[in-house]
Design a protein around this motif. Structure first.
Motif, PDB file in Angstrom:
ATOM      1  N   ILE A  30       0.858  -1.178   0.000  1.00 26.83           N
ATOM      2  CA  ILE A  30       0.000   0.000   0.000  1.00 26.83           C
ATOM      3  C   ILE A  30       0.904   1.241   0.000  1.00 26.83           C
ATOM      4  O   ILE A  30       1.905   1.283   0.714  1.00 26.83           O
ATOM      5  CB  ILE A  30      -0.962   0.018   1.204  1.00 26.83           C
ATOM      6  N   GLU A  72       1.945   6.590  -5.890  1.00 24.21           N
ATOM      7  CA  GLU A  72       1.257   5.348  -6.244  1.00 24.21           C
ATOM      8  C   GLU A  72       1.367   5.084  -7.751  1.00 24.21           C
ATOM      9  O   GLU A  72       1.651   3.962  -8.188  1.00 24.21           O
ATOM     10  CB  GLU A  72      -0.210   5.441  -5.834  1.00 24.21           C
ATOM     11  N   LYS A 115       3.426   1.975  -9.573  1.00 20.97           N
ATOM     12  CA  LYS A 115       2.733   1.055 -10.495  1.00 20.97           C
ATOM     13  C   LYS A 115       3.436   0.997 -11.850  1.00 20.97           C
ATOM     14  O   LYS A 115       3.543  -0.068 -12.469  1.00 20.97           O
ATOM     15  CB  LYS A 115       1.276   1.483 -10.654  1.00 20.97           C
ATOM     16  N   PRO A 160       0.108  -6.802  -6.121  1.00 21.35           N
ATOM     17  CA  PRO A 160      -1.013  -5.867  -5.938  1.00 21.35           C
ATOM     18  C   PRO A 160      -0.538  -4.591  -5.242  1.00 21.35           C
ATOM     19  O   PRO A 160       0.162  -4.661  -4.226  1.00 21.35           O
ATOM     20  CB  PRO A 160      -1.990  -6.649  -5.053  1.00 21.35           C
ATOM     21  N   TYR A 188      -1.875  -0.925  -3.702  1.00 23.75           N
ATOM     22  CA  TYR A 188      -3.063  -0.204  -3.257  1.00 23.75           C
ATOM     23  C   TYR A 188      -2.692   1.228  -2.851  1.00 23.75           C
ATOM     24  O   TYR A 188      -1.537   1.547  -2.611  1.00 23.75           O
ATOM     25  CB  TYR A 188      -3.710  -0.934  -2.077  1.00 23.75           C
ATOM     26  N   ARG A 201      -5.782   5.477  -5.567  1.00 22.74           N
ATOM     27  CA  ARG A 201      -6.492   5.072  -6.774  1.00 22.74           C
ATOM     28  C   ARG A 201      -7.408   3.881  -6.530  1.00 22.74           C
ATOM     29  O   ARG A 201      -8.411   3.696  -7.229  1.00 22.74           O
ATOM     30  CB  ARG A 201      -5.500   4.729  -7.879  1.00 22.74           C
ATOM     31  N   THR A 202      -7.085   3.062  -5.551  1.00 22.01           N
ATOM     32  CA  THR A 202      -7.902   1.887  -5.256  1.00 22.01           C
ATOM     33  C   THR A 202      -8.946   2.174  -4.171  1.00 22.01           C
ATOM     34  O   THR A 202      -9.629   1.262  -3.717  1.00 22.01           O
ATOM     35  CB  THR A 202      -7.011   0.714  -4.806  1.00 22.01           C
ATOM     36  N   HIS A 219      -8.449   3.198  -1.063  1.00 25.71           N
ATOM     37  CA  HIS A 219      -8.060   2.946   0.325  1.00 25.71           C
ATOM     38  C   HIS A 219      -7.792   4.240   1.096  1.00 25.71           C
ATOM     39  O   HIS A 219      -7.772   4.233   2.332  1.00 25.71           O
ATOM     40  CB  HIS A 219      -6.840   2.032   0.371  1.00 25.71           C
ATOM     41  N   LEU A 270      -6.945  -3.322   4.393  1.00 23.04           N
ATOM     42  CA  LEU A 270      -6.101  -4.054   3.457  1.00 23.04           C
ATOM     43  C   LEU A 270      -5.799  -5.454   3.982  1.00 23.04           C
ATOM     44  O   LEU A 270      -5.872  -6.443   3.247  1.00 23.04           O
ATOM     45  CB  LEU A 270      -4.799  -3.285   3.234  1.00 23.04           C
ATOM     46  N   GLU A 288      -8.853  -7.579   3.561  1.00 24.88           N
ATOM     47  CA  GLU A 288      -9.116  -7.967   2.172  1.00 24.88           C
ATOM     48  C   GLU A 288      -8.122  -9.016   1.679  1.00 24.88           C
ATOM     49  O   GLU A 288      -8.466  -9.910   0.914  1.00 24.88           O
ATOM     50  CB  GLU A 288      -9.024  -6.731   1.267  1.00 24.88           C
ATOM     51  N   GLU A 289      -6.870  -8.909   2.133  1.00 22.53           N
ATOM     52  CA  GLU A 289      -5.810  -9.771   1.615  1.00 22.53           C
ATOM     53  C   GLU A 289      -5.559 -11.022   2.465  1.00 22.53           C
ATOM     54  O   GLU A 289      -5.001 -11.985   1.987  1.00 22.53           O
ATOM     55  CB  GLU A 289      -4.511  -8.978   1.511  1.00 22.53           C
TER      56      GLU A 289
END
Length: 631
Positions: free
Chosen positions: A299, A309, A313, A324, A326, A329-330, A332, A351, A354-355
């Motif tokens: 993250i 971010e 990416k 992944p 985060y 943009r996602t 969070h 996070l 979710e993960e």
């Protein structure tokens, strides 16, 4: 090797020439600047950056630490110094870099000889700015390196590195801070001020310094791209980027939010690995890719736009990684506002939920609501702008022009508070100097007189050019220059119209009325905004003039007057004459006027009143008197 002079600071006991001081982030930056041998510091005052120049001027007046009329001028002047091999600093708030963007792009191509740091203070929130502009993007546009500190100590250390970096690669360095770093106070270890004994020289180099040279531009562009690649390689191993922990949950964090990460991680069950980053541009991709290979997911935590971010990416995509990633943009983190420890904690817990199936989805932690009642900002008692806007509204009434029929454009400064009740005067507040430009355009579109109001410092910053256009095109505008003899909103800094200096040097005072007349304005009048009748009559005259007219409402800001102890007699309410109509309150909004519901009378708070006399002129029953009027 350069010879160094040491300036001793005898205010504290030293240990091996180092000492700890309780400093605001801006003060820590000033110390780091002086420890780097800077000889020229300039900028335009704007929160949250202002205190840097003020601190330099206070600590070492020999340094030419003076305010410029605007950020463009400041950057160009500093560039002139850096071209000679001496070190310079430019400071501004976030939107100031827009004003300086023109020279910034060309300066990147020419580069510098002496170190040049451009400190731009972003304002996530925003707390005191028009927007939440993220100036890291200027690094990508200009192809210049961007550094960002996380706390006052790092700000002090990192700006010293910035000067080394600037001179090693001969490029200006953008030093991005945020409000939480600028205005946080902490113990900071500082050293001695130095003076680099350099002989300033400037060598003629057409290809480098003349942008009209097309072939030279292509060569300099290639040089700049190659230089940025070298800087990126250095960032892969520089000491202000580091990794903590050995976990599989990755955190990449930049700037002030690093402190929030350190605060919340001990309270969260998880196996974390943290990459603390100080170099958002160019991104140290090699270091980032190695970090990404060692985590299951990551993250990105940053204040402002999702700049970091996006860069991470891109780096992951180019390296063929499917980790992944985060962040904002996602969803969070919010795209608006500044981060807080609660937001960081919630994002990390979400996070993990979710993960990782082993964790239960947590309830979000909300920020505690403040128990203090919300209170809007208000003009100070005795603020001359109150009289100026009251006179404008009353003049329009006398001319039978409804308050919604004549646009009144505002500008950046204390007078923007005239948007609030009871005045509700200005219709717009945009960017520095835009009040006159907007009025110019609308005078054409609406085919009638339009009013622009602008402060004295703002007029020098970016108001002269649109007034020139109004004269050139004979546009039907009334420009009211609200001259309170200072740059009040940012803390009473001098400007060309005051003749003042941050370090006590003797400068020339530019006469605003003479300047305006020299531009060709036919109707120019200076009034005292405390004299409502004279100001109102001047406005009525000016509204009847075809073409540009200028009124200068000249009265010093009341705060310096109070500090000098120059407040005169104060008015009082004659109770038997007061009807409780509240006209004085409703027409001025002055905080010194208090309505007593038990007596149905108004009284004047003598602790707040400054004796401006505006209420005295507005009472319909003549119930407010000065002691001298009662004799």
């Amino acid at each position: 090797m350069e010879s160094v002079k040491v300036y001793a600071d005898t205010t504290v006991i030293k240990t091996k020439n180092r000492q700890k001081k309780l400093l605001m982030g801006n003060e820590a930056i000033a110390y780091g600047t002086l420890e780097s041998g800077v000889v020229f510091a300039t900028g335009y005052p704007g929160t949250p950056s202002t205190e840097v120049i003020e601190t330099i001027a206070r600590l070492k007046p020999e340094v030419f630490a003076e305010w410029a009329p605007n950020e463009k001028v400041a950057l160009e002047e500093a560039a002139g110094v850096a071209y000679t091999g001496l070190r310079a600093l430019v400071t501004m708030k976030c939107v100031g870099l827009n004003v300086a963007a023109d020279p910034l792009m060309s300066l990147a191509y020419s580069g510098v000889e002496g170190g040049l740091v451009i400190l731009v203070a972003d304002d996530p929130g925003p707390h005191t700015s028009q927007t939440e502009q993220d100036d890291r993007y200027y690094g990508k546009i200009s192809l210049l390196p961007v550094l960002e500190p996380a706390d006052p100590q790092e700000a002090h250390n990192l700006i010293k590195y910035a000067y080394e970096l600037s001179e090693r690669y001969k490029v200006p360095v953008i030093f991005r801070t945020t409000t939480r770093v600028n205005h946080t106070t902490a113990d900071v270890e500082v050293g001695e001020f130095v003076e680099l004994e350099r002989e300033p020289k400037f060598k003629k180099d057409i290809e480098r310094y003349v942008r009209a040279s097309m072939e030279g531009n292509r060569k300099r562009h290639k040089w700049l791209n190659e230089t940025l690649t070298k800087i990126e390689e250095e960032f892969n191993s520089m000491p202000f980027n580091w990794i903590e922990g050995e976990g599989r949950i990755g955190i990449i964090v930049e700037g002030a939010p690093y402190n929030y990460v350190r605060e919340v991680l001990p309270k969260i069950e998880g196996d974390f690995k943290v990459f603390k980053l100080s170099t958002p541009h160019p991104l140290p991709r090699k270091l980032v890719v190695e970090f990404l290979k060692g985590v299951d997911f990551v993250i990105v935590i940053e204040d402002g736009a999702p700049f970091l971010e996006e860069e991470v990416k891109i780096a992951a995509y180019e390296a063929g990684l499917n980790v992944p990633i985060y962040g904002k943009r996602t969803g969070h983190f919010p795209l608006e506002g500044e981060l807080t420890p609660s937001l960081v904690r919630n994002a990390l817990l979400r996070l993990i939920s979710e993960e990782g199936e082993a964790y239960e989805k947590p309830e979000e932690v909300k920020l505690a609501e403040s128990l203090a009642p919300k209170r809007p900002p208000v003009m100070c008692p005795g603020c001359p702008h109150r009289g100026s806007y009251r006179a404008v509204l009353d003049a329009l009434r006398d001319l039978r022009l409804g308050r919604f029929s004549v646009p009144i454009h505002g500008d950046i400064g204390c007078y923007a508070l005239s948007l609030l009740p009871p005045l509700e005067a200005i219709w717009t507040e945009y960017v520095m100097g835009a009040s006159i430009s907007l009025a110019n355009g609308q005078s054409v579109a609406l085919n009638k007189k339009v009013i622009a109001t602008i402060g004295d410092s703002t007029f020098f910053h970016n108001g002269i050019q649109p007034l020139v256009d109004a004269v050139y095109k004979n546009l039907n505008v009334l420009v009211m220059i609200l001259d309170n003899r200072t740059t009040a909103m940012t803390g009473h800094q001098p400007h060309p119209g005051t003749g003042g200096s941050e370090t006590g040097r003797k400068f020339n005072e530019i006469d605003i009325e003479a300047l305006v007349r020299a531009l060709g304005v036919k109707y120019v009048k200076t009034v005292d905004p405390y004299d409502l009748k004279a100001t109102r009559e001047a406005i009525k005259e000016a509204m009847k003039i075809e073409g540009p007219a200028v009124i200068i409402a000249k009265r010093e800001c009341v705060i310096p007057v109070i500090r000098r102890g120059e407040i005169g007699e104060l008015p009082t309410v004659i109770e038997e004459e007061c009807t409780g109509c509240k006209a004085c309150i409703l027409l001025t909004g002055c905080p010194a006027l208090v309505y007593d519901s038990e007596t149905n009378k108004v009284r004047i708070d003598s602790l707040l009143c400054t004796g401006c006399g505006v209420c005295n002129q507005l009472c319909p029953f003549d119930a407010i008197k000065f002691p001298s009027e009662l004799d």
